[in-house]
Design a protein around this motif. Structure first.
Motif, short mmCIF file in Angstrom:
data_model
loop_
_atom_site.label_atom_id
_atom_site.label_comp_id
_atom_site.label_asym_id
_atom_site.label_seq_id
_atom_site.Cartn_x
_atom_site.Cartn_y
_atom_site.Cartn_z
N GLY A 111 58.86 12.63 16.32
CA GLY A 111 57.79 13.21 17.13
C GLY A 111 58.11 13.19 18.61
O GLY A 111 57.86 14.16 19.33
N ASN A 115 58.53 16.24 21.46
CA ASN A 115 57.89 16.26 22.78
C ASN A 115 58.93 16.35 23.89
O ASN A 115 58.72 17.01 24.91
N GLY A 118 60.08 19.88 24.04
CA GLY A 118 59.01 20.67 24.66
C GLY A 118 58.96 20.47 26.16
O GLY A 118 58.75 21.42 26.92
N GLN A 137 45.05 23.83 24.33
CA GLN A 137 44.61 22.85 23.34
C GLN A 137 43.14 22.46 23.49
O GLN A 137 42.76 21.29 23.40
N TYR A 150 54.93 14.08 28.00
CA TYR A 150 53.53 14.45 28.03
C TYR A 150 53.18 15.18 29.33
O TYR A 150 53.82 14.99 30.36
N VAL A 163 48.38 15.62 26.96
CA VAL A 163 48.76 16.53 25.87
C VAL A 163 50.26 16.40 25.61
O VAL A 163 51.06 16.50 26.55
N ASN A 165 53.98 17.40 24.98
CA ASN A 165 54.69 18.61 25.38
C ASN A 165 55.14 19.45 24.19
O ASN A 165 55.27 20.67 24.31
N GLY A 166 55.41 18.80 23.05
CA GLY A 166 55.81 19.56 21.89
C GLY A 166 54.75 20.55 21.45
O GLY A 166 55.05 21.69 21.06
N ILE A 167 53.48 20.13 21.51
CA ILE A 167 52.37 21.02 21.15
C ILE A 167 52.19 22.10 22.21
O ILE A 167 51.99 23.28 21.89
N LEU A 168 52.29 21.73 23.48
CA LEU A 168 52.10 22.70 24.56
C LEU A 168 53.15 23.80 24.51
O LEU A 168 52.84 24.98 24.71
N ASN A 170 54.67 25.09 22.08
CA ASN A 170 54.64 25.94 20.90
C ASN A 170 53.28 26.55 20.64
O ASN A 170 53.03 27.05 19.53
N ASN A 171 52.39 26.52 21.64
CA ASN A 171 51.06 27.09 21.46
C ASN A 171 50.65 27.88 22.70
O ASN A 171 51.33 27.87 23.73
#
Length: 282
Positions: A111, A115, A118, A137, A150, A163, A165-168, A170-171
């Motif tokens: 995980g 991140n 990202g 998000q 992050y 938040v 960075n991996g989620i940011l 890719n969204n």
């Protein structure tokens, strides 16, 4: 030396082995030391060159720090491998150990590595920067910091949201600060039976008095919908990004006052109730 159980012949043999070891290992140690000193000097030189290059190209400080640290780590690994090779260490075993360790670390930090990747993408492609107002998000606020793992976003009610960075990366990210101008959208309802052209003229007069509103593109007022209780007007105008909310709030109030002054009603929700009585009753 016989009193210690070592005869002269054995002592001579030990001395000869020590000399042989010194002649066989000594040059490798000296060469390894030289490689270490030269390699350390070159690593520091590369770091200085990268710092100057980043300053000239105005690379983001967070990205510059990360790239220098990453390059330094890679160079030190290569230097250690070179020294180990010089000292006669079998590279096959050395690489196998590094590979096994890397696999174990990768699985444990899966995980965090996402991140990390990202963060690199965000710092390289810059979909937003520190100080920008973004929506991502489910949160909207000002970007306070961008770290490798992050991103911290401060909401308008002063809550700090962290938040990954991996989620940011890719969204969907909406950046409200990247453009210098923004469109202000307002909606006003007027009573059925009102002259729409008259209401449009009054609203445009209000907007034209505000110097913060751009003349181009020009402000517009459209009749957009037959509402349950009103004729719904859509108002659109353009202003500088930093003036978006002051223009919205102040002109909404000014439009209300202007419509009331010109006796144009802004209706509230209402219902007509029809009561049917049975035959013979009033």
């Amino acid at each position: 030396m016989e009193e210690y159980g070592i005869d002269l012949k054995t002592l001579d043999l030990i001395k000869q082995q020590a000399v042989d070891l010194a002649f066989s290992v000594g040059p490798k140690l000296i060469l390894g030391l030289i490689i270490y000193l030269v390699g350390k000097y070159l690593i520091n030189l590369v770091q200085k060159i990268m710092s100057k290059a980043f300053e000239k190209s105005e690379v983001d400080p967070s990205l510059a720090t990360f790239l220098k640290s990453f390059a330094k780590a890679i160079l030190w690994v290569l230097l250690l491998i070179s020294i180990a090779t010089t000292m006669g260490v079998e590279m096959t075993s050395f690489v196998a150990i590094l590979g096994a360790a890397g696999l174990a670390v990768g699985l444990a930090l899966q995980g965090s590595l996402a991140n990390f990747a990202g963060g690199v993408l965000i710092l390289m492609f810059k979909p937003f920067k520190v100080g920008d107002t973004v929506e991502a998000q489910g949160t909207t606020g000002e970007v306070e910091s961008i770290d490798i793992l992050y991103t911290k976003i401060k909401n308008f009610d002063n809550k700090l949201v962290t938040v990954p960075n991996g989620i940011l990366a890719n969204n969907l990210i909406i950046n409200y600060s990247q453009k210098s101008t923004r469109r202000v959208d307002m909606k006003v309802g007027i009573a059925y039976g009102t002259d729409i052209k008259k209401a449009r003229k009054i609203i445009l007069e209000v907007l034209n008095k505000d110097e913060r509103i751009h003349k181009e593109p020009e402000s517009v007022v459209y009749f957009g919908n037959f509402g349950d209780n009103s004729l719904d007007l859509t108002i659109r105008c353009w202003t500088d990004t930093e003036n978006l909310w002051p223009v919205f709030w102040e002109n909404m109030e000014a439009i209300k006052e202007a419509l009331e002054f010109n006796e144009i009603s802004i209706p509230f929700p209402q219902r007509d109730v029809h009561h049917f009585y049975p035959e013979g009753k009033k």
